[in-house]
Scaffold this motif. Sequence first.
Motif, PDB file in Angstrom:
ATOM      1  N   ALA A 179      11.506  10.553   7.772  1.00 14.64           N
ATOM      2  CA  ALA A 179      11.164   9.824   9.129  1.00 14.64           C
ATOM      3  C   ALA A 179      10.039   9.076   9.035  1.00 14.64           C
ATOM      4  CB  ALA A 179      11.061  10.967   9.997  1.00 14.64           C
ATOM      5  N   LEU A 180      10.017   7.731   9.446  1.00 13.49           N
ATOM      6  CA  LEU A 180       8.869   7.023   9.679  1.00 13.49           C
ATOM      7  C   LEU A 180       8.577   6.853  11.188  1.00 13.49           C
ATOM      8  CD1 LEU A 180       6.857   5.164   8.275  1.00 13.49           C
ATOM      9  CD2 LEU A 180       8.403   3.280   8.625  1.00 13.49           C
ATOM     10  N   TYR A 181       7.481   7.677  11.570  1.00 11.01           N
ATOM     11  CA  TYR A 181       7.209   7.917  12.804  1.00 11.01           C
ATOM     12  C   TYR A 181       6.055   6.858  13.470  1.00 11.01           C
ATOM     13  CZ  TYR A 181       8.545  12.552  11.975  1.00 11.01           C
ATOM     14  OH  TYR A 181       9.442  13.845  11.586  1.00 11.01           O
ATOM     15  N   GLY A 182       6.470   6.323  14.757  1.00  8.75           N
ATOM     16  CA  GLY A 182       5.654   5.656  15.539  1.00  8.75           C
ATOM     17  C   GLY A 182       4.138   5.933  15.376  1.00  8.75           C
ATOM     18  N   GLY A 183       3.076   5.320  15.121  1.00 11.51           N
ATOM     19  CA  GLY A 183       1.711   5.636  14.857  1.00 11.51           C
ATOM     20  C   GLY A 183       1.269   5.723  13.464  1.00 11.51           C
ATOM     21  N   SER A 184       2.248   5.488  12.590  1.00 14.34           N
ATOM     22  CA  SER A 184       1.965   5.530  11.350  1.00 14.34           C
ATOM     23  C   SER A 184       1.219   4.158  10.820  1.00 14.34           C
ATOM     24  CB  SER A 184       3.221   5.183  10.266  1.00 14.34           C
ATOM     25  OG  SER A 184       4.108   6.122  10.559  1.00 14.34           O
ATOM     26  N   LEU A 206       0.849  -1.213   0.001  1.00 13.40           N
ATOM     27  CA  LEU A 206      -0.101   0.025  -0.099  1.00 13.40           C
ATOM     28  C   LEU A 206       0.892   1.275   0.098  1.00 13.40           C
ATOM     29  CD1 LEU A 206      -3.207   0.613   2.243  1.00 13.40           C
ATOM     30  CD2 LEU A 206      -1.472   2.319   1.954  1.00 13.40           C
ATOM     31  N   ILE A 207       0.857   2.014  -1.060  1.00 13.84           N
ATOM     32  CA  ILE A 207       1.615   3.250  -1.125  1.00 13.84           C
ATOM     33  C   ILE A 207       0.872   4.334  -0.470  1.00 13.84           C
ATOM     34  CG2 ILE A 207       2.809   5.114  -2.547  1.00 13.84           C
ATOM     35  CD1 ILE A 207       4.127   2.262  -2.865  1.00 13.84           C
ATOM     36  N   ASP A 208       1.473   5.252   0.458  1.00 14.30           N
ATOM     37  CA  ASP A 208       0.759   6.137   1.386  1.00 14.30           C
ATOM     38  C   ASP A 208       2.267   7.250   1.287  1.00 14.30           C
ATOM     39  OD1 ASP A 208      -1.268   7.455   2.690  1.00 14.30           O
ATOM     40  OD2 ASP A 208       0.197   7.442   4.400  1.00 14.30           O
ATOM     41  N   GLY A 209       2.028   8.416   0.677  1.00  7.36           N
ATOM     42  CA  GLY A 209       3.028   9.351   0.638  1.00  7.36           C
ATOM     43  C   GLY A 209       4.303   8.747   0.103  1.00  7.36           C
ATOM     44  N   PRO A 210       5.445   8.962   0.471  1.00  5.34           N
ATOM     45  CA  PRO A 210       6.757   8.103  -0.087  1.00  5.34           C
ATOM     46  C   PRO A 210       6.963   6.884   0.123  1.00  5.34           C
ATOM     47  CG  PRO A 210       7.290   9.665   1.962  1.00  5.34           C
ATOM     48  CD  PRO A 210       5.822   9.626   1.560  1.00  5.34           C
ATOM     49  N   LYS A 257      -5.436   4.610   4.860  1.00  4.89           N
ATOM     50  CA  LYS A 257      -5.779   3.784   3.913  1.00  4.89           C
ATOM     51  C   LYS A 257      -5.619   2.411   4.716  1.00  4.89           C
ATOM     52  CE  LYS A 257      -3.796   6.291   0.240  1.00  4.89           C
ATOM     53  NZ  LYS A 257      -2.474   6.422  -0.708  1.00  4.89           N
ATOM     54  N   THR A 258      -6.540   1.345   4.308  1.00  6.46           N
ATOM     55  CA  THR A 258      -6.561   0.236   5.154  1.00  6.46           C
ATOM     56  C   THR A 258      -5.860  -1.124   4.595  1.00  6.46           C
ATOM     57  OG1 THR A 258      -9.003  -0.274   4.428  1.00  6.46           O
ATOM     58  CG2 THR A 258      -8.402   1.111   6.607  1.00  6.46           C
ATOM     59  N   TYR A 292       1.339   7.449   6.897  1.00  4.44           N
ATOM     60  CA  TYR A 292       2.978   7.742   6.988  1.00  4.44           C
ATOM     61  C   TYR A 292       3.080   8.814   7.744  1.00  4.44           C
ATOM     62  CZ  TYR A 292       4.464  11.552   4.208  1.00  4.44           C
ATOM     63  OH  TYR A 292       4.710  12.777   3.636  1.00  4.44           O
ATOM     64  N   ASP A 293       2.187   9.913   7.525  1.00  6.75           N
ATOM     65  CA  ASP A 293       2.220  11.296   8.401  1.00  6.75           C
ATOM     66  C   ASP A 293       1.540  11.224   9.595  1.00  6.75           C
ATOM     67  OD1 ASP A 293       2.958  13.704   9.050  1.00  6.75           O
ATOM     68  OD2 ASP A 293       2.283  14.579   7.125  1.00  6.75           O
ATOM     69  N   ALA A 294       2.238  10.521  10.550  1.00  6.22           N
ATOM     70  CA  ALA A 294       1.683  10.048  11.993  1.00  6.22           C
ATOM     71  C   ALA A 294       1.549  11.492  12.866  1.00  6.22           C
ATOM     72  CB  ALA A 294       2.279   8.999  12.818  1.00  6.22           C
ATOM     73  N   ILE A 295       2.438  12.394  12.298  1.00  7.44           N
ATOM     74  CA  ILE A 295       2.428  13.516  13.459  1.00  7.44           C
ATOM     75  C   ILE A 295       1.279  14.560  12.876  1.00  7.44           C
ATOM     76  CG2 ILE A 295       3.625  15.830  13.801  1.00  7.44           C
ATOM     77  CD1 ILE A 295       6.240  14.064  13.966  1.00  7.44           C
ATOM     78  N   GLN A 296       1.317  14.696  11.623  1.00  9.52           N
ATOM     79  CA  GLN A 296      -0.158  15.520  11.286  1.00  9.52           C
ATOM     80  C   GLN A 296      -1.261  15.056  11.544  1.00  9.52           C
ATOM     81  OE1 GLN A 296       0.025  18.554   9.383  1.00  9.52           O
ATOM     82  NE2 GLN A 296      -2.137  18.496   9.879  1.00  9.52           N
TER      83      GLN A 296
END
Length: 162
Positions: free
Chosen positions: A83-88, A49-53, A156-157, A138-142
């Motif tokens: 960066a790949l943040y926790g919560g992605s 699954l592509i999400d952002g980069p 996306k699921t 992927y943008d867990a912070i946003q």
Amino acid sequence: MKKYLTKENIAGGVLVLVVLFITIPAILSIDIQNEPPQPSIQYGIGDELIDGPFGFTITDAKRDGEEVTLHVRAKNHGSQAEALYGGSVRLVDVNGRIYEHALDTVSKLTVNPGMETEGKVTFEVPDDAYGLKAAVNYDAIQSSVDKAFGNKAEYKTIKLEL
């Protein structure tokens, strides 16, 4: 000298204007939303699954009572380090409840272009949670900022069969 403003010419001009005033708004009001919906892509275990980069692949999913563990691979398809943040990766159940991770070994401060990271994301869920899907953003912070301001974050699921 010819007369251009005859009753017939005025009536014909008015008729043309009336037709234009009726047809142009009708043509302009054709709504793209009336087109049939495009089929949505259904992702499952093993699908990227592509999400952002990032491309996310759930390679395995297991449930042991109230613990769900996902084996996740994330590849940076972008042109710069990200960066790949926790919560992605979160879990969502059939009732729309969203679960945050209890343990995440996939997240990294830097994932260079073309590189991937792989690990496990573990969740604690109640026994009555079923129809689980991995919810990816992927943008867990946003997403966290959106949530704090009452905005709904987009996910996306990936269907997990759990």
